[in-house]
Write an enzyme that holds these catalytic residues in place. Structure first.
Site: not given
Ligand code: F6R
Length: 611
Positions: A104, A484, A491, A507
């Protein structure tokens, strides 16, 4: 993101802690460490890099067979201060009487630090976390739990915290606010962890701490109080997945395993939720009457990253099947923009982990403004799941690979079933619903058909693995899938990839197209295909190689594109799931060809519990 493990009991403490840390490696980290309470002293071991380095160091210094003791351990993902041995957790006070590990962010750490420095306390690290150990030491008056509670009252920010002290051997104090922490209960032993994955090999009986809980954990059990030292009761939950679910089971990477698990995972999301008799979907967790459902006139989906892309697909479902207006909000934007929420708004936070800080804040903001909050989560007992009025679980099983795969397809499937529930409550006929149910039931089989083409997709991926820029284009239901697909590629392969609506290309972005910039065109046989053909022509005219996803049996792209990935025939309701699986495989094989660290890509964490 940072991970915490703690153990008190008869087992070898370093071995148990290291086992837990290894199971948290998937979350992403840059350094690790542990503190062991042994023979009247606290032994601190820290290291940069992988847990295996920490294991070697522990083995060289104390050995791994240190039985019958107490210890806490941590994997750190830097927020304040560079990744270094000094900044790694645990942090100890000057006299080495207390040690803490912390997940945190302590927002007021600078002012607390200044106050402590004025009292002569010397800080070793650049972290915000170190203030906690000095505060606890300052507040100690013979009772460790009380010292932790008193210290935490001075703190603003978020914490999942574990503390050990020379003054209380055989005890770990665990506390949480905004960062998950759970206690595992064994026979004559107890565990703590920030994630159930660290514990499942040891015990299935767990207690999820709530915000402001402070727990005194010993080998014989746990006693939980709030920050005002009043005892509180928390239920014992059972983790319902097997330890094997967090192992690779012969796959080279968790990501590939999770891609390949999708027929089963989506099957689990569907199971028991479709009813042929009533021609409807139902969710035990969403116990709204038809009258209450009919009063919901707007839906807001709040999420981040991949989950937001799933939400974007969901928007098409709700609009087409139920004629309900939908906004899809990046969760951070939602929380800070002062969104307009009316009593007839349902907010759907979508989150695999159920711990994403921005999505959680959106949940709180929405609840505060009187919305009906129905979460869609994978991790049972997660904070978003618990704080939302209703929670529909994905039942996808644990997702370990940092890049989200099976959670996306399960999220989309759940959103489709939910839109059907709203549709049946409005204008969708029984006959249409039966048709849709039949289609939904084919999803596991269709995803399997895509997986069966793995080697073909791998061959295409190898051909393009050296590209440094990619575009993904889609239309309609496949527009969010293009976003996606691009996200997956960037990533894990570190290739610059951008997802665009196919119509948007001209565009501006079309200026970047040339022979070294491949375009992945989602050209399935769905409404909009003819326009996609024109968009592909535009790309070809700029010499970009085009890789197209094409519906099985559709011959129209043979001479038009450089490479084809075949997608089984299905309607636009199912195509986002099936096409996403193909794009996941494509990204995976590109990254593998480039020799990337697929399960723990650089700079990324599995759940983003800080803003
Ligand atoms: C991409 C990925 C991130 C999560 C994002 C939200 O592969 O894993 O973009 O989708 O950090 O995470 P959650 O779904 O755990 O809220």
């Amino acid at each position: 993101m940072c991970g915490i493990v703690g153990y008190v009991g008869l087992r070898s403490v370093p071995e148990t802690l290291l086992d837990g840390l290894k199971r948290l490696e998937y979350r992403g980290y840059d350094s690790s460490g542990m503190a062991l309470l042994n023979d009247g002293k606290i032994i601190e071991i820290k290291n940069i890099g992988k847990v295996i380095n920490l294991e070697k160091k522990a083995s060289d210094t104390v050995g791994l067979e240190l039985k019958n003791g107490t210890g806490i351990a941590h994997t750190r993902w830097a927020t304040h201060g560079f990744p270094s041995e000094i900044n790694a957790h645990p942090h100890l006070d000057a006299k080495h009487r207390f040690a803490i590990v912390h997940n945190g962010i302590i927002e007021n750490y600078q002012s607390l630090k200044t106050q402590l420095q004025e009292k002569g306390i010397v800080f070793k690290s650049e972290t915000d976390s170190e203030v906690l150990v000095h505060l606890i030491s300052e507040c100690y008056n013979g009772n460790l739990l009380e010292a932790v509670a008193t210290a935490l009252k001075k703190v603003n920010g978020t914490y999942g915290l574990a503390v050990i002290s020379l003054e209380s051997p055989g005890t770990i104090i665990a506390a949480r606010h905004g960062s998950p922490l759970l206690i595992g209960l064994g026979e004559g032993e107890s565990f703590i962890a920030s994630d159930a994955a660290a514990l499942v090999a040891f015990t299935r009986r767990v207690i999820y701490l709530n915000d402001h809980d402070v727990a005194q954990v010993t080998s014989s059990g746990v006693e939980i109080r709030n920050l005002d030292n009043i005892a509180v009761n928390r239920d014992i939950s059972k983790i319902d997945w097997e330890p094997g679910a967090v192992e690779k089971s012969g796959f080279e990477h968790f990501m590939l395993k999770e891609i390949c698990e999708q027929p089963e995972a989506v099957g689990n999301s569907i199971r028991g939720r479709l009813d042929l008799r009533s021609g409807n979907a139902h969710f035990n967790a969403l116990n709204l009457s038809p009258y209450e459902l009919s009063k919901i006139n707007r839906i807001v989906i709040a999420a981040c990253g991949t989950s937001m892309h799933a939400g974007m697909v969901g928007r098409y479902f709700f609009e087409d099947l139920a004629s309900i207006p939908v906004d899809v909000e990046q969760a951070a934007e939602f929380r800070y923009r002062n969104p307009i929420i009316q009593p007839d708004t349902m907010v759907l936070p979508v989150s695999q982990s159920g711990e994403t800080a921005d999505t959680l804040a959106a949940v709180r903001e929405a609840a505060n403004k009187g919305a009906i909050v129905t979460a869609i989560c994978n991790v049972v007992g997660s904070t978003i799941a618990r704080e939302s009025e209703h929670c529909i679980y994905l039942h996808a099983g644990p997702e370990i690979g940092v890049a989200s795969t099976k959670a996306f397809t399960c999220q989309v499937t759940v959103l489709l079933m939910l839109a059907m529930l709203f549709g049946r409550n409005r204008r969708m006929s029984y006959q249409n619903a039966l048709g849709l149910i039949a289609e939904i039931e084919t999803i596991p089989e269709l995803t399997k058909k895509v997986l069966d083409q793995r080697s073909g997709i791998e061959a295409v991926a190898k051909k393009y693995a050296e590209a440094e820029d990619f575009f993904y284009i889609g239309r309609g239901y496949l527009y969010p899938v293009a976003l996606e697909g691009a996200l997956k590629l960037k990533e894990i392969s570190y290739i610059h990839a951008e997802g665009y609506h196919a119509a948007e290309l001209k565009h501006g972005p079309i200026a970047l197209l040339e022979e070294n910039v491949p375009v992945v065109a989602l050209a399935n046989d769905l409404p909009g295909k003819e326009k996609m053909i024109s968009n592909i022509q535009e790309c070809r005219a700029r010499c970009s190689p085009v890789i197209a996803t094409v519906t099985a049996g559709d011959e129209s792209f043979k001479d038009l594109v450089s490479d084809i990935i075949t997608i089984p025939a299905c309607s636009q309701f199912i195509a986002p799931v099936v096409t996403a699986v193909a794009l996941q495989l494509f990204a995976y094989y590109v990254a593998k060809e480039r020799g990337c660290e697929i399960d723990q890509p650089r700079n990324l964490a599995k759940s983003v519990t800080v803003e």
